[in-house]
Write an enzyme that holds these catalytic residues in place. Structure first.
Site, mmCIF file in Angstrom:
data_model
loop_
_atom_site.group_PDB
_atom_site.id
_atom_site.type_symbol
_atom_site.label_atom_id
_atom_site.label_comp_id
_atom_site.label_asym_id
_atom_site.label_seq_id
_atom_site.Cartn_x
_atom_site.Cartn_y
_atom_site.Cartn_z
ATOM 1 N N SER A 46 0.794 -1.236 0.000
ATOM 2 C CA SER A 46 0.000 0.000 0.000
ATOM 3 C C SER A 46 0.821 1.278 0.000
ATOM 4 O O SER A 46 0.256 2.353 -0.170
ATOM 5 C CB SER A 46 -0.941 0.012 1.199
ATOM 6 O OG SER A 46 -2.015 -0.853 0.933
ATOM 7 N N LYS A 58 0.264 3.302 -3.000
ATOM 8 C CA LYS A 58 -0.946 4.131 -3.175
ATOM 9 C C LYS A 58 -0.615 5.624 -3.188
ATOM 10 O O LYS A 58 -1.316 6.414 -3.813
ATOM 11 C CB LYS A 58 -1.951 3.833 -2.059
ATOM 12 C CG LYS A 58 -2.513 2.399 -2.100
ATOM 13 C CD LYS A 58 -3.318 2.097 -0.841
ATOM 14 C CE LYS A 58 -3.886 0.683 -0.844
ATOM 15 N NZ LYS A 58 -4.525 0.338 0.446
ATOM 16 N N TYR A 106 -4.193 -2.895 -9.880
ATOM 17 C CA TYR A 106 -3.975 -2.596 -8.456
ATOM 18 C C TYR A 106 -3.040 -3.633 -7.811
ATOM 19 O O TYR A 106 -2.098 -3.284 -7.095
ATOM 20 C CB TYR A 106 -5.340 -2.551 -7.756
ATOM 21 C CG TYR A 106 -5.283 -2.504 -6.256
ATOM 22 C CD1 TYR A 106 -4.956 -1.331 -5.589
ATOM 23 C CD2 TYR A 106 -5.554 -3.641 -5.496
ATOM 24 C CE1 TYR A 106 -4.900 -1.287 -4.201
ATOM 25 C CE2 TYR A 106 -5.508 -3.602 -4.112
ATOM 26 C CZ TYR A 106 -5.177 -2.426 -3.473
ATOM 27 O OH TYR A 106 -5.114 -2.387 -2.105
ATOM 28 N N TYR A 135 -4.476 3.591 8.178
ATOM 29 C CA TYR A 135 -5.809 3.013 8.407
ATOM 30 C C TYR A 135 -6.327 3.401 9.788
ATOM 31 O O TYR A 135 -6.184 4.560 10.187
ATOM 32 C CB TYR A 135 -5.777 1.484 8.217
ATOM 33 C CG TYR A 135 -5.104 1.073 6.945
ATOM 34 C CD1 TYR A 135 -5.630 1.479 5.714
ATOM 35 C CD2 TYR A 135 -3.956 0.311 6.943
ATOM 36 C CE1 TYR A 135 -5.011 1.116 4.528
ATOM 37 C CE2 TYR A 135 -3.338 -0.057 5.756
ATOM 38 C CZ TYR A 135 -3.870 0.350 4.562
ATOM 39 O OH TYR A 135 -3.260 -0.002 3.407
ATOM 40 N N VAL A 151 1.149 -3.646 3.829
ATOM 41 C CA VAL A 151 1.148 -4.935 4.529
ATOM 42 C C VAL A 151 2.390 -5.780 4.236
ATOM 43 O O VAL A 151 2.577 -6.835 4.837
ATOM 44 C CB VAL A 151 -0.129 -5.778 4.271
ATOM 45 C CG1 VAL A 151 -1.359 -5.140 4.884
ATOM 46 C CG2 VAL A 151 -0.319 -6.071 2.804
HETATM 47 N N1 GLU Z 1 -2.414 -5.390 -1.703
HETATM 48 C C1 GLU Z 1 -2.932 -5.228 -0.366
HETATM 49 C C2 GLU Z 1 -4.433 -5.433 -0.380
HETATM 50 O O1 GLU Z 1 -5.058 -4.941 -1.245
HETATM 51 C C3 GLU Z 1 -2.576 -3.884 0.144
HETATM 52 C C4 GLU Z 1 -2.987 -3.641 1.579
HETATM 53 C C5 GLU Z 1 -1.946 -2.905 2.375
HETATM 54 O O2 GLU Z 1 -0.769 -2.891 2.044
HETATM 55 O O3 GLU Z 1 -2.305 -2.305 3.393
HETATM 56 O O4 GLU Z 1 -4.998 -6.092 0.447
#
Ligand code: GLU
Length: 311
Positions: free
Chosen positions: A70, A73, A197, A245, A263
Site C-alpha cells: 500500500s 498508493k 492494483y 488506516y 502490509v
Molecule cells: N495489496 C494489499 C491489499 O489490497 C494492500 C494492503 C496494504 O498494504 O495495506 O490487500
C-alpha cells in the site's frame, strides 16, 4: 524544532537502533492473507533516511527488496492528481475512515464513495482513474516511471509472483471492486482495475530506493521536481490523517510524521523540508502496520525532533 542531528550522529543512532531491534522478541506477524507474503521471515529490519544533498543514511537490510504494497498508493495518487487534478475528489473523499484497510462497512453507508485514497476501496478507485480505459501496462508503467524518476534509480520492478498470489486470494478486494462498480464508481471492468492494483502493490523496492523516491513529498531542494509544493503538502496531509488506516491516530500520536504503511511491512515517512524516511520489517501489528517499523519510527522521531508537532 531542531534541524536534526549531524550525519555521523544519525548513522550511529541508526546502527544502534538496528542492533537493539534485532534483540526484539516480538516481531509481529507477516500478512497471512497473501500467501507469498505469509512466507517472509518476520525477524528482518531496515531503515533509510534520505537527506538534502543526496545523502542516504541506512542501517539493517537496506539492500533487501520487499513488496511495497500500500505504500504504492501514495505514488499512484500523485500520478492521478497529475493527470486529472481535483476531479478525483468527486469519486474519493479525504477523511480518515477509522476502519481497517479492507473494510466494506462505510462504502455501503456512503453510497460507494470511499472515505480516502489510502484504504483499499479508495485506492482501487484511484487506480481505476489512472487506468482510464487504457491497457493496464500503460498505467503500471506510469507508476513505475514515477518511482524510477523520483528515486533516480531505474532498477525498480514488479514481483509478478506476489501479484499472482494476491490475485488468487483477494476475495475482499473483489468484493470492494464489485461494490464500487454497482455504485458506478468504477469505470473499467473490475478485473482489469484489480489486476492493475495488485501489480502496483507488488512493486518491490529497498528502503534506500523508497526513501529516495519519497524526497518528492519532503520538498528536499535537490529532489527531482515532479509535483508542486502545494500538491506535496496535500498528499502529506492525507498520509498524516489516513496513512495507517485505523492506526493513523496512534501513528500521529507516537511518531508525528506523515507516513504510509503497507502490509509488506514497509512504511514511508516524510519530514517536510528535512528528510524522507523508509523503514521495513515484515511482521505486522493489529492494524496491519509494521510492528517493529512503527517502533523504529517512534524512536527516530524522538531522536531527531522531526515530528511536525514539535521537537
Ligand atoms: N495489496 C494489499 C491489499 O489490497 C494492500 C494492503 C496494504 O498494504 O495495506 O490487500
Amino acid at each position: 524544532m531542531t534541524d536534526g542531528p549531524s550525519h555521523d550522529d544519525l548513522q550511529d543512532f541508526l546502527t544502534d537502533l538496528d542492533a537493539e531491534l534485532r534483540a526484539e522478541a516480538d516481531w509481529g506477524t507477516p500478512a497471512g492473507y497473501i500467501p507469498e507474503l505469509a512466507d517472509v521471515a518476520p525477524d528482518q529490519f531496515a531503515i533509510s533516511v534520505a537527506l538534502a544533498g543526496g545523502r542516504v543514511i541506512s542501517a539493517g537490510a537496506h539492500d533487501t527488496r520487499f513488496s511495497i504494497q500500500s505504500v504504492s498508493k501514495v505514488f499512484t495518487l500523485a500520478c492521478v492528481l497529475g493527470r486529472i487534478g481535483d476531479q478525483l475528489w468527486r469519486r474519493v473523499g479525504r477523511e480518515p475512515s477509522g476502519t481497517s484497510f479492507d473494510s466494506i462497512v462505510l462504502l455501503e453507508r456512503e453510497q460507494g464513495r470511499p472515505r480516502n485514497p489510502f484504504i483499499n476501496a479508495g485506492a482501487i478507485v484511484t487506480t481505476d482513474a489512472l487506468l482510464d480505459g487504457r491497457m493496464p501496462n500503460l498505467a503500471l508503467s506510469e507508476i513505475i516511471g514515477f518511482l524510477r524518476a523520483a528515486s533516480e534509480d531505474a532498477d525498480i520492478h514488479i514481483y509478478a509472483a506476489v501479484a499472482a498470489s494476491e490475485e488468487r486470494t483477494g476475495y475482499r478486494n473483489v468484493a470492494l471492486a464489485n461494490y464500487l462498480a454497482s455504485h458506478k464508481n468504477l469505470f473499467n471492468p473490475p478485473e482489469l482495475t484489480l489486476g492493475t492494483y495488485y501489480h502496483q502493490c507488488a512493486i518491490a523496492m529497498t528502503t534506500d530506493q523508497l526513501a529516495r523516491a519519497g524526497r518528492v513529498f519532503a520538498g528536499l531542494p535537490d529532489a527531482p521536481r515532479m509535483i508542486s509544493t502545494e500538491r506535496a503538502r496535500r498528499i502529506n496531509a492525507l498520509m498524516m490523517t489516513c496513512g495507517h488506516y485505523d492506526g493513523s491516530g496512534e501513528f500521529a500520536f507516537g511518531v508525528g510524521l506523515p507516513g504510509k504503511s503497507g502490509v509488506g511491512g514497509g512504511i514511508l515517512m516524510v519530514a517536510p523540508g528535512r528528510a524522507s524516511i523508509a523503514v521495513w520489517s515484515p511482521g505486522l501489528n493489529r492494524y496491519g502496520n509494521s510492528q517493529v517499523g512503527t517502533r523504529a519510527a517512534e524512536r527516530l522521531a524522538r531522536f531527531t525532533g522531526w515530528s511536525v508537532f514539535g521537537g
